[in-house]
Design an enzyme around this catalytic site. Structure first.
Site, short mmCIF file in Angstrom:
data_model
loop_
_atom_site.label_atom_id
_atom_site.label_comp_id
_atom_site.label_asym_id
_atom_site.label_seq_id
_atom_site.Cartn_x
_atom_site.Cartn_y
_atom_site.Cartn_z
N PRO A 3 -10.16 -22.26 -27.89
CG PRO A 3 -8.43 -22.74 -29.40
CD PRO A 3 -9.72 -23.28 -28.85
CB THR A 5 -6.90 -14.09 -29.26
OG1 THR A 5 -5.93 -15.07 -29.60
CG2 THR A 5 -6.25 -12.74 -29.08
CD GLN A 78 -4.61 -22.19 -29.71
OE1 GLN A 78 -4.79 -20.97 -29.69
NE2 GLN A 78 -5.23 -22.98 -30.57
CE1 TYR A 160 -1.87 -15.79 -36.05
CE2 TYR A 160 -3.50 -17.48 -35.55
CZ TYR A 160 -3.17 -16.15 -35.73
OH TYR A 160 -4.13 -15.18 -35.62
N GLY A 289 -16.93 -21.82 -29.25
CA GLY A 289 -16.12 -20.62 -29.15
C GLY A 289 -16.92 -19.41 -28.72
C1 LIG Z 1 -12.71 -13.74 -30.11
C2 LIG Z 1 -12.12 -14.97 -30.75
C3 LIG Z 1 -10.77 -15.23 -30.60
C4 LIG Z 1 -10.20 -16.39 -31.16
N1 LIG Z 1 -8.88 -16.67 -30.93
C5 LIG Z 1 -8.39 -17.89 -31.27
C6 LIG Z 1 -7.10 -18.32 -30.81
O1 LIG Z 1 -6.38 -17.61 -30.09
N2 LIG Z 1 -6.70 -19.56 -31.17
C7 LIG Z 1 -7.47 -20.39 -31.95
O2 LIG Z 1 -7.07 -21.50 -32.24
N3 LIG Z 1 -8.68 -20.01 -32.39
C8 LIG Z 1 -9.17 -18.80 -32.03
N4 LIG Z 1 -10.46 -18.47 -32.39
C9 LIG Z 1 -11.27 -19.45 -33.12
C10 LIG Z 1 -12.08 -20.32 -32.14
O3 LIG Z 1 -11.20 -21.16 -31.40
C11 LIG Z 1 -13.09 -21.22 -32.87
O4 LIG Z 1 -12.39 -22.11 -33.70
C12 LIG Z 1 -14.04 -20.39 -33.70
O5 LIG Z 1 -14.55 -19.29 -32.96
C13 LIG Z 1 -15.22 -21.22 -34.20
O6 LIG Z 1 -16.05 -21.66 -33.15
P1 LIG Z 1 -17.45 -20.93 -32.82
O7 LIG Z 1 -18.22 -20.85 -34.09
O8 LIG Z 1 -18.07 -21.80 -31.79
O9 LIG Z 1 -17.12 -19.55 -32.30
C14 LIG Z 1 -11.02 -17.30 -31.88
C15 LIG Z 1 -12.39 -17.01 -32.03
C16 LIG Z 1 -12.94 -15.89 -31.46
C17 LIG Z 1 -14.42 -15.65 -31.59
#
Ligand SMILES: Cc1cc2nc3c(=O)[nH]c(=O)nc-3n(C[C@H](O)[C@H](O)[C@H](O)COP(=O)(O)O)c2cc1C
Length: 331
Positions: A3, A5, A78, A160, A289
């Protein structure tokens, strides 16, 4: 797909028409988890984030789910209630933020009209209001299914509202929702229960947690007993999965033991480590992510061992197609 944003919605929380293209381009992910989406007007706090409480929002999300399904994908919405994380300039509601306790979260957030601003001070939810907040999660779930989603994920991570109930620094209630572990997990468990009832099937519902993550002014010394209790209570409801974001404290290992169902783990994974974690049974699936931001064809690239595009952090949250729908795919 994690997920994420992306802040491309309009001021009323209606997803951008570009969202269908963005998500459909990633339809071959085993499961897409959408950006955090407000279950109610009260649960909104960021600029240009979407909701799932109005008819125009539901109609716009329908474009997204149709586009993903047309490409054979599956997509969960989400549900993200910000609680005490937000600013009036980002909200259509004139009411204050709500939280377990009237304790302002340290930190600032972006507003389009006033630049960086401190989080607004929240008011504490009255005991009698808590069932109404839970009911908002349920109606948001019904709306999500009406919009064509395959299921929903309860966002209980990243500071949150459910996370604010879990953590002692943001929850200083003296009623049934504060104090003991049993009381601090109560909100998340009740929300998950109500969401499952609204979805009509536990297999359409997941939950994300991030034990040990200090983001959004969460201070939780020794968080694992709380999360083990939450995982056990959640397991009894048989959700589709528990989604754990790694934070470096080994929570994913502890929760693998505590949670009897499907475990998704994310946070900083690259291809080889992801394959190894699944092969060793440390997770049932790995969540990607930021690499999904920059690589719509991430699956193909991982299969081929092809190089990945680097995500441009400067366009993570900016409006429009730049950094959203213009990353190149392999020829
Ligand atoms: C641009 C961006 C926006 C994110 N927004 C959310 C979100 O809305 N909800 C959420 O649970 N995690 C959010 N995350 C966290 C990601 O879901 C994920 O847990 C995190 O990026 C770690 O994974 P990665 O290392 O593969 O990026 C966001 C991460 C990024 C990079």
């Amino acid at each position: 797909m994690a997920p994420m944003t992306r802040s491309r919605a309009d001021a009323e929380g209606v997803p951008s028409p570009l969202a269908a293209e963005y998500y459909a381009a990633r339809a071959d992910a085993g499961l897409i988890l959408t950006e955090g989406t407000g279950p109610s007007e009260a649960g909104m706090g960021y600029p240009r984030t979407p909701g799932i409480y109005s008819a125009p929002q539901i109609a716009a999300w329908r474009q997204v789910t149709d586009a993903v399904h047309a490409r054979g994908g599956r997509i969960f919405l989400q549900l993200m209630h910000v609680g005490r994380i937000g600013h009036a300039a980002n909200r259509t509601s004139r009411d204050p933020l709500v939280a377990p306790s009237a304790i302002r979260a340290a930190g600032q957030m972006w507003t389009d009209s006033q630049g960086m601003q401190p989080n607004d001070p929240p008011r504490a939810l009255e005991l009698a209001e808590i069932p109404l907040v839970i009911a908002d999660y349920a109606s948001a779930t019904r709306n999500a299914l009406a919009a064509g989603f395959d299921g929903v994920e309860l966002h209980a991570a990243s500071g949150y509202l459910p996370n604010q109930f879990l953590s002692p620094n943001s929850n200083q209630r003296t009623d049934a929702y504060g104090g003991s572990i049993e009381n601090r997990i109560r909100f998340a468990v009740e929300a998950l229960t109500a969401i499952i009832a609204a979805a009509g099937s536990p297999g359409k519902v997941g939950m994300k947690v991030s034990p040990g993550m200090p983001f959004n002014d969460i201070v939780h010394e020794d968080p694992m007993p709380t999360y083990v209790a939450l995982a056990k209570a959640a397991a009894a409801l048989h959700p589709a999965y528990l989604h754990v974001m790694r934070t470096g404290i080994g929570a994913e290992t502890v929760l693998r033991e505590a949670f009897s169902g499907t475990l998704l783990v994310g946070g900083g994974f690259k291809r080889d480590e992801a394959n190894q974690a699944v092969a060793e049974g440390r997770a049932d699936a790995i969540v990607f992510g930021s690499s999904y931001v920059a690589n719509p064809d991430l699956l193909k690239r991982l299969e081929k061992g092809a190089p990945l595009n680097e995500p441009d952090t400067s366009t993570f949250f900016t409006p429009g197609p730049k950094g959203y729908t213009d990353y190149p795919v392999l020829a």
